[in-house]
Design a protein around this motif. Structure first.
Motif, PDB file in Angstrom:
ATOM      1  N   ALA A   1      11.557   8.061 -11.189  1.00 45.68           N
ATOM      2  CA  ALA A   1      12.864   8.152 -11.841  1.00 45.68           C
ATOM      3  C   ALA A   1      12.872   7.421 -13.179  1.00 45.68           C
ATOM      4  O   ALA A   1      13.880   7.449 -13.893  1.00 45.68           O
ATOM      5  CB  ALA A   1      13.943   7.567 -10.929  1.00 45.68           C
ATOM      6  N   VAL A   2      11.768   6.740 -13.506  1.00 45.32           N
ATOM      7  CA  VAL A   2      11.609   6.037 -14.780  1.00 45.32           C
ATOM      8  C   VAL A   2      10.226   6.343 -15.310  1.00 45.32           C
ATOM      9  O   VAL A   2       9.331   6.769 -14.554  1.00 45.32           O
ATOM     10  CB  VAL A   2      11.791   4.512 -14.621  1.00 45.32           C
ATOM     11  N   PRO A   3       9.972   6.154 -16.603  1.00 46.18           N
ATOM     12  CA  PRO A   3       8.601   6.303 -17.102  1.00 46.18           C
ATOM     13  C   PRO A   3       7.652   5.357 -16.360  1.00 46.18           C
ATOM     14  O   PRO A   3       8.039   4.241 -15.998  1.00 46.18           O
ATOM     15  CB  PRO A   3       8.724   5.920 -18.580  1.00 46.18           C
ATOM     16  N   ALA A   4       6.439   5.813 -16.144  1.00 38.83           N
ATOM     17  CA  ALA A   4       5.463   5.018 -15.379  1.00 38.83           C
ATOM     18  C   ALA A   4       5.281   3.631 -15.968  1.00 38.83           C
ATOM     19  O   ALA A   4       5.078   2.645 -15.235  1.00 38.83           O
ATOM     20  CB  ALA A   4       4.129   5.750 -15.331  1.00 38.83           C
ATOM     21  N   GLU A   5       5.359   3.518 -17.290  1.00 39.13           N
ATOM     22  CA  GLU A   5       5.153   2.228 -17.947  1.00 39.13           C
ATOM     23  C   GLU A   5       6.266   1.239 -17.634  1.00 39.13           C
ATOM     24  O   GLU A   5       6.099   0.026 -17.837  1.00 39.13           O
ATOM     25  CB  GLU A   5       5.054   2.415 -19.464  1.00 39.13           C
ATOM     26  N   GLU A   6       7.399   1.728 -17.133  1.00 36.76           N
ATOM     27  CA  GLU A   6       8.523   0.850 -16.832  1.00 36.76           C
ATOM     28  C   GLU A   6       8.543   0.384 -15.374  1.00 36.76           C
ATOM     29  O   GLU A   6       9.423  -0.398 -14.983  1.00 36.76           O
ATOM     30  CB  GLU A   6       9.845   1.553 -17.169  1.00 36.76           C
ATOM     31  N   VAL A   7       7.615   0.860 -14.570  1.00 35.38           N
ATOM     32  CA  VAL A   7       7.544   0.400 -13.184  1.00 35.38           C
ATOM     33  C   VAL A   7       7.067  -1.055 -13.180  1.00 35.38           C
ATOM     34  O   VAL A   7       5.999  -1.369 -13.701  1.00 35.38           O
ATOM     35  CB  VAL A   7       6.592   1.280 -12.352  1.00 35.38           C
ATOM     36  N   ALA A   8       7.870  -1.931 -12.611  1.00 34.49           N
ATOM     37  CA  ALA A   8       7.570  -3.366 -12.632  1.00 34.49           C
ATOM     38  C   ALA A   8       6.512  -3.719 -11.588  1.00 34.49           C
ATOM     39  O   ALA A   8       6.651  -3.375 -10.407  1.00 34.49           O
ATOM     40  CB  ALA A   8       8.841  -4.172 -12.377  1.00 34.49           C
TER      41      ALA A   8
ATOM     42  N   GLY B   1       0.993  -5.195  -6.046  1.00 38.91           N
ATOM     43  CA  GLY B   1       1.865  -4.073  -5.741  1.00 38.91           C
ATOM     44  C   GLY B   1       2.917  -3.904  -6.816  1.00 38.91           C
ATOM     45  O   GLY B   1       2.768  -4.393  -7.936  1.00 38.91           O
ATOM     46  N   VAL B   2       3.981  -3.208  -6.477  1.00 39.05           N
ATOM     47  CA  VAL B   2       5.097  -3.011  -7.400  1.00 39.05           C
ATOM     48  C   VAL B   2       6.310  -3.763  -6.863  1.00 39.05           C
ATOM     49  O   VAL B   2       6.515  -3.857  -5.652  1.00 39.05           O
ATOM     50  CB  VAL B   2       5.438  -1.516  -7.585  1.00 39.05           C
TER      51      VAL B   2
ATOM     52  N   MET C   1       0.826  -1.206   0.000  1.00 35.46           N
ATOM     53  CA  MET C   1       0.000   0.000   0.000  1.00 35.46           C
ATOM     54  C   MET C   1       0.863   1.259   0.000  1.00 35.46           C
ATOM     55  O   MET C   1       0.554   2.236  -0.695  1.00 35.46           O
ATOM     56  CB  MET C   1      -0.930   0.013   1.211  1.00 35.46           C
ATOM     57  N   LEU C   2       1.955   1.268   0.755  1.00 36.81           N
ATOM     58  CA  LEU C   2       2.815   2.448   0.802  1.00 36.81           C
ATOM     59  C   LEU C   2       3.480   2.697  -0.549  1.00 36.81           C
ATOM     60  O   LEU C   2       3.539   3.842  -1.020  1.00 36.81           O
ATOM     61  CB  LEU C   2       3.875   2.285   1.890  1.00 36.81           C
ATOM     62  N   ALA C   3       3.968   1.637  -1.180  1.00 32.88           N
ATOM     63  CA  ALA C   3       4.642   1.812  -2.470  1.00 32.88           C
ATOM     64  C   ALA C   3       3.646   2.127  -3.580  1.00 32.88           C
ATOM     65  O   ALA C   3       3.835   3.080  -4.350  1.00 32.88           O
ATOM     66  CB  ALA C   3       5.436   0.552  -2.811  1.00 32.88           C
ATOM     67  N   LEU C   4       2.593   1.332  -3.676  1.00 31.73           N
ATOM     68  CA  LEU C   4       1.615   1.544  -4.744  1.00 31.73           C
ATOM     69  C   LEU C   4       0.856   2.849  -4.531  1.00 31.73           C
ATOM     70  O   LEU C   4       0.520   3.552  -5.495  1.00 31.73           O
ATOM     71  CB  LEU C   4       0.647   0.357  -4.807  1.00 31.73           C
TER      72      LEU C   4
END
Length: 399
Positions: free
Chosen positions: A372-379, A389-390, A243-246
């Protein structure tokens, strides 16, 4: 005509990491309940509507017992048998066994007790922010901030010694991330069980000021204490960390909402509830009918497994106005992010306090925080993981 879903998604739609997968949205548009064909061929049901999800969660005719969960929404377990829950694994039990384990814990997680923890959570959060600031940008918010806060809090509550927390958290991560191979998963699970056995013995011999020591002073067996501790650790760490990360990811992708939160600290409580609804990281529950039950105009036959989609329930347009919009000023409450009924998350108040402290502190300390990266690159974590989550969230800021 009865709508049938034959497969649940393996991933989210590109560019829409916060929305329910398309297959679930489509099912909800056909109605609040659909047929679902499990990978092993079992014909069960998929419930996507808010009212019906709450109805199932509140109905004792639907069981949580582990041995009845013979079918998995993503995995074919044909030919395998589901064993009963181990002693202490109360979330996989029905009453009266469930209540026997839950009741001794309820007094440990009250709203008042969790509020008393606020000062310590503020201290832990500040320490993590200090470390981030000292190291400088960029960083992975998951490892630098989102995981350490709930990990330290739940370990302190249970009395896990400081020097053991790093390896212990690593083992917990290994069997919760949804990507660990079977050999590593078994090894991690065994390591955690062995460690908890030693911890329980230590608490019985020399109690300290923590939840596990309190529980050890009861008629619960060592095996029961191990099972209860494992449930508390897994739930208290993984859900809040994600929850904190997402939640940070979602706020960075909604700058107008983030600006509103920064401008009005009084909005924090409502913002936390909206993020819980919007993200629904505990995305699915399962229940099995103990007898024939009428639900949404359908007959759920005894022995049939039902998949409950919390995510679509929390995006149900019949319950929430503009449900796909993140609105931190939303006044509609009643989400099912923590479940509902007798199995509603025991640690929900602790999770709320951690989020109420962590989000404002993070954005106050780093007002220029950004991806720090494009949103589409967040794994993203795989859909087969119990908690969404991420995997990592690379962020940066103006040092």
């Amino acid at each position: 005509m009865e709508h049938t879903v034959t497969a649940l998604p393996a991933e989210r739609r590109p560019g829409c990491p916060f929305d329910p997968p398309a297959e679930l949205v489509d099912a909800r548009e056909h109605g609040p309940i659909s047929r679902y064909v499990f990978p092993d061929g079992h014909r069960g049901w998929l419930v996507t509507g808010y009212d019906l999800v709450r109805a199932v969660l509140a109905d004792p005719r639907f069981s949580s017992r582990k041995e009845f969960m013979l079918h998995h929404p993503f995995i074919d377990y044909s030919g395998m048998e589901a064993p009963p829950a181990s002693p202490g694994e109360f979330i996989l039990m029905d009453d009266p066994q469930h209540s026997r384990y839950r009741k001794p814990l309820m007094g440990k997680f009250t709203v008042r007790r969790m509020r008393l923890l606020t000062e310590r959570i503020e201290q832990i959060t500040a320490e993590r922010l200090d470390a981030m600031e000292k190291a400088g940008p960029p960083t992975d918010l998951v490892t630098a901030f989102a995981k350490p806060i709930p990990a330290i809090v739940i370990c302190e509550l249970l009395g896990v010694p400081y020097e053991d927390r790093g390896s212990f958290q690593g083992h917990i991560d290994s069997f919760l991330n949804g990507e660990t191979d079977d050999e590593t998963l078994i090894a991690a699970y065994t390591a955690v069980q062995n460690y908890l056995a030693e911890l329980v013995a230590a608490k019985r011999a020399a109690p300290t000021d923590d939840v596990l020591s309190d529980l050890a002073d009861s008629d619960l067996t060592d095996e029961e204490l191990r099972g209860m501790s494992l449930i508390l650790l897994a739930a208290g760490l993984d859900t809040t960390a994600n929850m904190l990360a997402l939640g940070t990811f979602a706020l960075l992708r909604n700058p107008g909402q983030l600006a509103a939160l920064r401008a009005d600290p009084a909005l924090t409580d409502r913002a936390v509830e909206e993020l819980l609804r919007y993200l629904s990281v505990a995305k699915m529950f399962m229940r099995t009918a103990l007898e024939d039950v009428e639900l949404g105009g359908r007959t759920i036959e005894a022995g049939t497994t039902v998949v409950l989609s919390n995510h679509t329930a929390n995006r149900d347009p019949e319950r929430f106005t503009d449900p796909y919009v993140l609105d931190l000023r939303r006044e509609e409450g009643g989400h099912v992010a923590f479940g509902h009924g007798v199995h509603q998350c025991l640690g929900q108040q602790l999770a709320r306090v951690e989020m109420r402290v962590a989000f404002p502190a993070l954005f106050d300390r780093f007002p220029t925080l950004r991806l720090a990266v494009p949103a589409e690159e967040v794994a993203l974590r795989p859909e087969v993981a119990d908690i969404f989550g991420v995997k990592s969230l690379p962020v940066t800021w103006d040092a």
